[in-house]
Design an enzyme around this catalytic site. Structure first.
Site, short mmCIF file in Angstrom:
data_model
loop_
_atom_site.label_atom_id
_atom_site.label_comp_id
_atom_site.label_asym_id
_atom_site.label_seq_id
_atom_site.Cartn_x
_atom_site.Cartn_y
_atom_site.Cartn_z
N ASP A 225 -3.22 -5.16 0.22
CA ASP A 225 -3.16 -5.06 1.67
C ASP A 225 -3.86 -6.26 2.33
O ASP A 225 -3.64 -7.39 1.91
CB ASP A 225 -3.74 -3.71 2.14
CG ASP A 225 -3.40 -3.40 3.58
OD1 ASP A 225 -2.29 -2.89 3.82
OD2 ASP A 225 -4.21 -3.68 4.47
N TYR A 371 -5.52 -7.45 12.87
CA TYR A 371 -4.09 -7.77 13.00
C TYR A 371 -3.87 -8.79 14.10
O TYR A 371 -3.14 -9.77 13.95
CB TYR A 371 -3.29 -6.50 13.28
CG TYR A 371 -3.15 -5.61 12.07
CD1 TYR A 371 -4.21 -4.83 11.64
CD2 TYR A 371 -1.98 -5.58 11.33
CE1 TYR A 371 -4.10 -4.04 10.52
CE2 TYR A 371 -1.85 -4.78 10.21
CZ TYR A 371 -2.92 -4.01 9.80
OH TYR A 371 -2.82 -3.23 8.69
N HIS A 427 0.93 1.94 -2.46
CA HIS A 427 0.17 0.89 -1.80
C HIS A 427 -1.33 0.97 -2.10
O HIS A 427 -2.01 -0.05 -2.13
CB HIS A 427 0.42 1.05 -0.29
CG HIS A 427 -0.17 -0.01 0.55
ND1 HIS A 427 0.25 -1.32 0.52
CD2 HIS A 427 -1.18 0.03 1.47
CE1 HIS A 427 -0.45 -2.03 1.39
NE2 HIS A 427 -1.33 -1.24 1.97
#
Ligand SMILES: *[C@@H]1O[C@H](CO)[C@@H](O)[C@H](O)[C@H]1NC(C)=O
Ligand SMILES: *[C@@H]1O[C@H](CO)[C@@H](O)[C@H](O)[C@H]1NC(C)=O
Ligand SMILES: *[C@@H]1O[C@H](CO)[C@@H](O)[C@H](O)[C@H]1NC(C)=O
Ligand SMILES: *[C@@H]1O[C@H](CO)[C@@H](O)[C@H](O)[C@H]1NC(C)=O
Length: 456
Positions: A225, A371, A427
């Protein structure tokens, strides 16, 4: 000159211009030199280089407040008839988890598990960085430093089962790891920046400095990630320090890769293995899936602070937001399961530990800002480190239910790919399958060691 010629010449000029632009995008520039920015309060001041030991001790006040909020949460909107997780977190499932949280989950007991890992903080560029640091007991083998990095919405908690597997010597390997597991700035127990600009490349500077503070000039790195994104940048920016990069989320978002994906719509097996074709094609499925699952990404990249207010204020809202990602991140098909498949692969206490890291530190808003800072024009388009190839030895481990990069694209960013493995799973692989994960890290790093000519 005839009209036809004018058209031909105009088209030629346009094609030349487009080719030039594409070429500019495809040819990665040189790795930039990043500043040692001061991210803390006030102006640069002399850094306290002390490494402090750290223990988590959440006050009764915070725990009483949490209890109150859980007990006074409004009743949830019931899910639509016949739906499971298709509209987001199913509130029947959430109800069950919240009941567990209120009646069976005891933070003070869980805190002991967190504190069983030796933790420290030290100030890097103005902010206190928190990390676990575990050395192997009586090694008798070569000990190699390994930086392990979590992502969003994860935490150091993802690595608890993995850590002892890496620090315990394996009979068939002549090395063992000393692991450094930081909390990303703005996540959990690491401080957040007070001013804009701390994206993935700038975090790479911080972690290079952290490793230096701990006395490591050369080390291996592993991440998934956002951990993978940050460590990609670190491997490009500091190839003299990173001995090898092990990633469980290799992504290749270059202009050329986009072109290959499009060409693949006609010739799927040109760049993608036959048995992986269904993971990318037909493209309509691929893009509609991306759209369905990436709403959070767009919000966090643009308005993290707005969403952050309610996630910092409501523990049940926070749990819903985080755990929805664990449902789809574990297996895409679990969207159509009532229970989201969570109990099959985790237990509620472990999952809530991770939610608690965000809750007790109130760090969801600062975590989501990563982000916005990373996919900003300045970082993503101008600096463009994520489009630059990693020259150090690399390993890509692809889990079935994670982002995917095909064999034909990986060499673009990983020209020195020494290890490529495919597994079933999702994930949150280190959290979900620690044994498999540890084994793969040992295998890959043995290859890296051979490459460096270090093997015995
Ligand atoms: C580093 O700082 C200088 C001076 O503030 C600035 O001009 C430059 O753009 C910065 N470099 C990067 C890569 O951000
Ligand atoms: C930081 O330095 C600037 C310029 O020297 C000064 O104007 C400002 O008040 C300082 N800020 C703090 C918080 O010390
Ligand atoms: C946690 O802090 C409280 C007081 O704030 C103290 O009484 C207690 O001993 C501490 N617990 C641990 C495990 O350090
Ligand atoms: C994902 O779920 C499907 C069925 O819904 C199942 O066939 C598959 O084995 C699962 N895969 C993993 C890795 O959990």
């Amino acid at each position: 000159m005839g009209v036809l010629w004018k058209i031909v010449v105009s088209c030629g000029v346009v094609i030349l211009l487009i080719s030039y632009q594409i070429n500019k995008l495809i040819t990665p520039g040189l790795a930039p030199k990043l500043n040692e920015t001061w991210w803390g309060d006030g102006n640069f001041s002399k850094i306290d280089e002390t490494i402090y030991t750290f223990r988590i001790n959440v006050s009764n006040e915070v725990l009483q407040d949490l209890k109150y909020r859980l007990n006074h949460a409004r009743t949830f909107t019931p899910p639509l008839e016949g739906t499971q997780q298709q509209y987001g977190m199913n509130t029947n499932l959430l109800k069950e988890i919240v009941l567990f949280w209120k009646t069976k989950y005891d933070w003070k007991e869980r805190e002991k598990i967190f504190n069983s890992y030796p933790q420290y903080t030290t100030n890097i560029q103005g902010i206190n960085i928190h990390f676990i640091h575990v050395k192997p007991e009586s090694p008798n083998k070569k000990v190699m430093p390994l930086l392990l990095l979590h992502g969003w919405p994860g935490s150091i908690r993802e690595f608890f089962q993995l850590i002892p597997l890496l620090t315990t010597p394996s009979p068939d390997k002549n090395f063992v790891f000393e692991v450094i597991v930081p909390s990303i700035p703005g996540y959990g127990f690491s401080q957040a920046a007070v001013r804009p600009g701390l994206g993935a490349p700038q975090m790479a500077v911080i972690f290079k400095n952290l490793m230096k503070r701990l006395g490591f000039e050369k080390y291996y790195v592993q991440g998934g990630d956002f951990g993978a994104i940050i460590l990609h940048q670190m491997s490009v920016l500091y190839p003299e320090s990173v001995l090898g990069f092990h990633s469980n989320m290799c992504v290749v978002y270059t202009p050329l890769a986009v072109l290959k994906t499009l060409v693949g719509a006609v010739y799927p097996t040109w760049f993608t293995r036959q048995d992986h074709v269904e993971r990318v094609y037909p493209l309509t499925h691929y893009f509609s899936f991306k759209l369905e699952e990436s709403g959070y990404f767009h919000v966090q990249t643009t308005k993290p602070d707005t969403l952050g207010v309610s996630l910092r204020d409501s523990p049940v809202g926070l749990a819903a937001y985080i755990l929805e990602k664990f449902v789809t991140g574990t297996n895409f098909t679990y969207k159509s399961r009532e229970d989201g498949g969570l109990r099959d692969h985790y237990n509620y206490a472990d999952l809530l530990d991770n939610v608690m890291v965000y809750w007790i530190t109130g760090s969801m808003p600062t975590a989501m800002r990563l982000y916005a800072e990373t996919f900003s024009k300045k970082n993503y388009l101008t600096l463009g480190v994520s489009r630059m190839p990693v020259q150090v030895p690399s390993a890509c481990v692809r889990f079935r239910y994670d982002l995917y990069a095909s064999d034909g694209m990986l060499p673009e960013l990983y020209p020195n790919l020494l290890h490529l493995a495919d597994y079933s799973g999702g994930h949150f692989a280190a959290f979900q399958q620690p044994d498999l994960f540890a084994k793969d890290i040992f295998t890959a790093i043995e290859k890296f060691e051979k490459f460096h000519g270090h093997s015995s």
